[in-house]
Design a protein around this motif. Structure first.
Motif, PDB file in Angstrom:
ATOM      1  N   GLU A  54      28.053  32.426  39.871  1.00 39.81           N
ATOM      2  CA  GLU A  54      29.358  32.233  40.510  1.00 39.81           C
ATOM      3  C   GLU A  54      30.053  30.990  39.947  1.00 39.81           C
ATOM      4  O   GLU A  54      31.267  31.010  39.688  1.00 39.81           O
ATOM      5  CB  GLU A  54      29.169  32.129  42.022  1.00 39.81           C
ATOM      6  CG  GLU A  54      28.724  33.452  42.643  1.00 39.81           C
ATOM      7  CD  GLU A  54      28.220  33.326  44.059  1.00 39.81           C
ATOM      8  OE1 GLU A  54      28.077  34.361  44.731  1.00 39.81           O
ATOM      9  OE2 GLU A  54      27.950  32.185  44.505  1.00 39.81           O
ATOM     10  N   ALA A  95      34.481  43.245  35.204  1.00 43.68           N
ATOM     11  CA  ALA A  95      34.656  43.508  36.630  1.00 43.68           C
ATOM     12  C   ALA A  95      33.766  42.602  37.473  1.00 43.68           C
ATOM     13  O   ALA A  95      34.198  42.045  38.491  1.00 43.68           O
ATOM     14  CB  ALA A  95      34.349  44.976  36.928  1.00 43.68           C
ATOM     15  N   LEU A  96      32.514  42.427  37.042  1.00 43.56           N
ATOM     16  CA  LEU A  96      31.572  41.614  37.809  1.00 43.56           C
ATOM     17  C   LEU A  96      31.953  40.136  37.755  1.00 43.56           C
ATOM     18  O   LEU A  96      31.854  39.426  38.764  1.00 43.56           O
ATOM     19  CB  LEU A  96      30.160  41.829  37.269  1.00 43.56           C
ATOM     20  CG  LEU A  96      28.998  41.395  38.164  1.00 43.56           C
ATOM     21  CD1 LEU A  96      29.027  42.143  39.494  1.00 43.56           C
ATOM     22  CD2 LEU A  96      27.675  41.653  37.444  1.00 43.56           C
ATOM     23  N   THR A  97      32.391  39.667  36.595  1.00 47.78           N
ATOM     24  CA  THR A  97      32.789  38.263  36.473  1.00 47.78           C
ATOM     25  C   THR A  97      33.992  37.972  37.357  1.00 47.78           C
ATOM     26  O   THR A  97      34.068  36.913  38.002  1.00 47.78           O
ATOM     27  CB  THR A  97      33.100  37.910  35.010  1.00 47.78           C
ATOM     28  OG1 THR A  97      31.933  38.187  34.202  1.00 47.78           O
ATOM     29  CG2 THR A  97      33.442  36.437  34.857  1.00 47.78           C
ATOM     30  N   ARG A  98      34.934  38.904  37.416  1.00 48.20           N
ATOM     31  CA  ARG A  98      36.091  38.708  38.290  1.00 48.20           C
ATOM     32  C   ARG A  98      35.657  38.608  39.752  1.00 48.20           C
ATOM     33  O   ARG A  98      36.189  37.780  40.521  1.00 48.20           O
ATOM     34  CB  ARG A  98      37.093  39.856  38.105  1.00 48.20           C
ATOM     35  CG  ARG A  98      37.830  39.809  36.772  1.00 48.20           C
ATOM     36  CD  ARG A  98      38.855  40.929  36.639  1.00 48.20           C
ATOM     37  NE  ARG A  98      39.478  40.922  35.328  1.00 48.20           N
ATOM     38  CZ  ARG A  98      40.500  40.129  34.976  1.00 48.20           C
ATOM     39  NH1 ARG A  98      41.024  39.307  35.882  1.00 48.20           N
ATOM     40  NH2 ARG A  98      41.006  40.182  33.764  1.00 48.20           N
ATOM     41  N   ARG A  99      34.704  39.422  40.154  1.00 43.32           N
ATOM     42  CA  ARG A  99      34.218  39.364  41.532  1.00 43.32           C
ATOM     43  C   ARG A  99      33.473  38.061  41.798  1.00 43.32           C
ATOM     44  O   ARG A  99      33.561  37.474  42.883  1.00 43.32           O
ATOM     45  CB  ARG A  99      33.301  40.547  41.835  1.00 43.32           C
ATOM     46  CG  ARG A  99      33.995  41.884  41.821  1.00 43.32           C
ATOM     47  CD  ARG A  99      33.082  42.996  42.304  1.00 43.32           C
ATOM     48  NE  ARG A  99      32.803  42.886  43.729  1.00 43.32           N
ATOM     49  CZ  ARG A  99      32.046  43.741  44.405  1.00 43.32           C
ATOM     50  NH1 ARG A  99      31.480  44.757  43.782  1.00 43.32           N
ATOM     51  NH2 ARG A  99      31.839  43.589  45.700  1.00 43.32           N
ATOM     52  N   ALA A 100      32.730  37.601  40.788  1.00 39.45           N
ATOM     53  CA  ALA A 100      31.893  36.411  40.964  1.00 39.45           C
ATOM     54  C   ALA A 100      32.707  35.143  41.158  1.00 39.45           C
ATOM     55  O   ALA A 100      32.190  34.144  41.672  1.00 39.45           O
ATOM     56  CB  ALA A 100      30.955  36.249  39.773  1.00 39.45           C
ATOM     57  N   ASP A 102      34.915  34.656  43.291  1.00 42.31           N
ATOM     58  CA  ASP A 102      34.857  34.442  44.743  1.00 42.31           C
ATOM     59  C   ASP A 102      33.406  34.437  45.218  1.00 42.31           C
ATOM     60  O   ASP A 102      32.947  33.465  45.809  1.00 42.31           O
ATOM     61  CB  ASP A 102      35.661  35.515  45.469  1.00 42.31           C
ATOM     62  CG  ASP A 102      37.152  35.434  45.142  1.00 42.31           C
ATOM     63  OD1 ASP A 102      37.669  34.306  45.048  1.00 42.31           O
ATOM     64  OD2 ASP A 102      37.776  36.494  44.963  1.00 42.31           O
ATOM     65  N   LEU A 104      29.512  36.848  44.239  1.00 49.19           N
ATOM     66  CA  LEU A 104      28.849  38.073  43.811  1.00 49.19           C
ATOM     67  C   LEU A 104      28.394  38.856  45.033  1.00 49.19           C
ATOM     68  O   LEU A 104      27.946  38.269  46.023  1.00 49.19           O
ATOM     69  CB  LEU A 104      27.623  37.741  42.941  1.00 49.19           C
ATOM     70  CG  LEU A 104      27.875  37.477  41.468  1.00 49.19           C
ATOM     71  CD1 LEU A 104      26.589  37.002  40.796  1.00 49.19           C
ATOM     72  CD2 LEU A 104      28.400  38.717  40.766  1.00 49.19           C
ATOM     73  N   PRO A 105      28.466  40.186  44.976  1.00 50.76           N
ATOM     74  CA  PRO A 105      27.930  40.976  46.087  1.00 50.76           C
ATOM     75  C   PRO A 105      26.424  40.788  46.184  1.00 50.76           C
ATOM     76  O   PRO A 105      25.737  40.735  45.167  1.00 50.76           O
ATOM     77  CB  PRO A 105      28.291  42.413  45.697  1.00 50.76           C
ATOM     78  CG  PRO A 105      28.442  42.378  44.201  1.00 50.76           C
ATOM     79  CD  PRO A 105      28.981  41.020  43.874  1.00 50.76           C
ATOM     80  N   ASN A 115      22.708  41.335  38.182  1.00 51.96           N
ATOM     81  CA  ASN A 115      24.124  40.981  38.263  1.00 51.96           C
ATOM     82  C   ASN A 115      24.349  39.532  37.828  1.00 51.96           C
ATOM     83  O   ASN A 115      25.299  39.234  37.089  1.00 51.96           O
ATOM     84  CB  ASN A 115      24.639  41.164  39.690  1.00 51.96           C
ATOM     85  CG  ASN A 115      24.971  42.611  40.024  1.00 51.96           C
ATOM     86  OD1 ASN A 115      25.107  43.449  39.136  1.00 51.96           O
ATOM     87  ND2 ASN A 115      25.102  42.906  41.300  1.00 51.96           N
TER      88      ASN A 115
END
Length: 239
Positions: A54, A95-100, A102, A104-105, A115
Motif C-alpha cells: 500500500e 487495477a490492483l495498484t490503483r486499489r492499493a 487506498d 488492498l482488499p 496481491n
C-alpha cells in the motif's frame, strides 16, 4: 509419482501458443506450483507485505501517472494489440495498484500474499486452485466459443471471450480472460486451497532477473503458509 515430480510434470505441459508469441515476442510467464499450503494459517509477514504494498502504491502514484510506468504501459499496449480497451479493462497490476493506493482488499493470507507481491514488484500475478484444473495451463488466442465461468449481477453465468482475445485456459475452458484481467470461478483460490498455481506475467520492460526476483519474493511469502510447503517453478516462453 512423488509430489515434486508431479509438480514438474504439470509445469512441463504448460505452454504459450505461437499466436500469442507472435503478438508479443517479449512475453514470458513464470509459473509456480505450490502444495502443502495450510488454509487456516495467518502470517504477520504477509500483513507486513500488504502494508508495504500500500505504501509502494502511493509512492508510484506520486512519481507519475500509473499508466506511464513502464511495465503498466507495456501491458496497456499488449491489450490494445488484441482489441481490448485498457481504460475499461485494466491489466491486473494496474487495477490492483490503483486499489492499493487506498487499501488492498483483504481476503486470506494466501490471496493477500500474492496481491502484495504483485504491487511491490509491479508484475501481474494470477493465483489458481490447481486441483480444479483439467489438463495443463495454456495461453492462447480464443476461438470465441470457450466457456468462462464467472458472476454477473451477483449470479453465476457462463460467458464467452471475443475471438482473438488472449486467454489462459485448460481442457475444460477459460481460467482467465484478457491475459490477466479477470479470473474465473471454477479454478479460483478457495479458503481451503492447499495446492495452487501462480502465474507471473512479464513483458519487455521487466528483465528476466527481475521476474525471478518477484518469483523468489512470492515463494518466500508462501513458505510462511504451511509447515511443509513444496514449490516447483518454470519460466514458459512462446516459440
Amino acid at each position: 509419482m512423488d509430489e515434486l515430480n508431479e509438480q514438474e510434470a504439470f509445469l512441463a505441459r504448460c505452454a504459450i501458443d505461437v499466436e500469442v508469441h507472435a503478438l508479443r515476442p517479449d512475453y514470458r510467464a513464470l509459473l509456480l506450483v505450490v502444495d502443502g499450503l495450510e488454509p487456516s494459517t495467518t502470517s504477520e509477514a504477509v500483513d507486513d507485505l500488504v502494508t508495504a504494498a500500500e505504501r509502494r502504491a502511493r509512492e508510484l502514484v506520486a512519481e507519475r501517472p500509473l499508466e506511464e510506468h513502464p511495465h503498466i504501459a507495456a501491458w496497456r499496449d499488449a491489450y490494445r494489440a488484441f482489441g481490448a480497451k485498457p481504460q475499461r479493462t485494466r491489466n491486473s497490476v494496474e487495477a490492483l495498484t490503483r486499489r492499493a493506493v487506498d487499501a488492498l482488499p483483504r481476503v486470506n493470507a494466501l490471496t493477500d500474499a500474492y496481491n502484495a507481491i504483485s504491487v511491490l514488484q509491479q508484475v501481474p500475478i494470477g493465483g489458481e486452485d490447481r486441483t480444479a484444473y483439467r489438463g495443463a495451463a495454456r495461453l492462447v488466442r480464443a476461438a470465441g466459443d470457450e466457456p468462462f465461468d464467472t458472476v454477473a449481477g451477483g449470479e453465476p453465468v457462463i460467458e464467452h471471450p471475443e475471438r482473438g482475445e488472449v486467454v489462459w485456459r485448460d481442457d475444460d475452458g477459460i481460467t482467465c480472460r484478457r491475459w490477466n484481467w479477470r479470473q474465473g470461478r471454477r479454478t479460483a483460490l478457495r479458503d481451503d486451497t492447499t495446492d495452487a498455481l501462480f502465474i507471473l506475467d512479464a513483458l519487455g520492460p521487466m528483465s528476466d532477473a527481475d521476474l525471478q526476483f518477484a518469483g523468489d519474493a512470492l515463494a518466500d511469502a508462501l513458505r510462511q503458509l504451511g509447515r511443509q510447503v513444496r514449490i516447483a517453478r518454470r519460466v514458459v516462453r512462446g516459440s
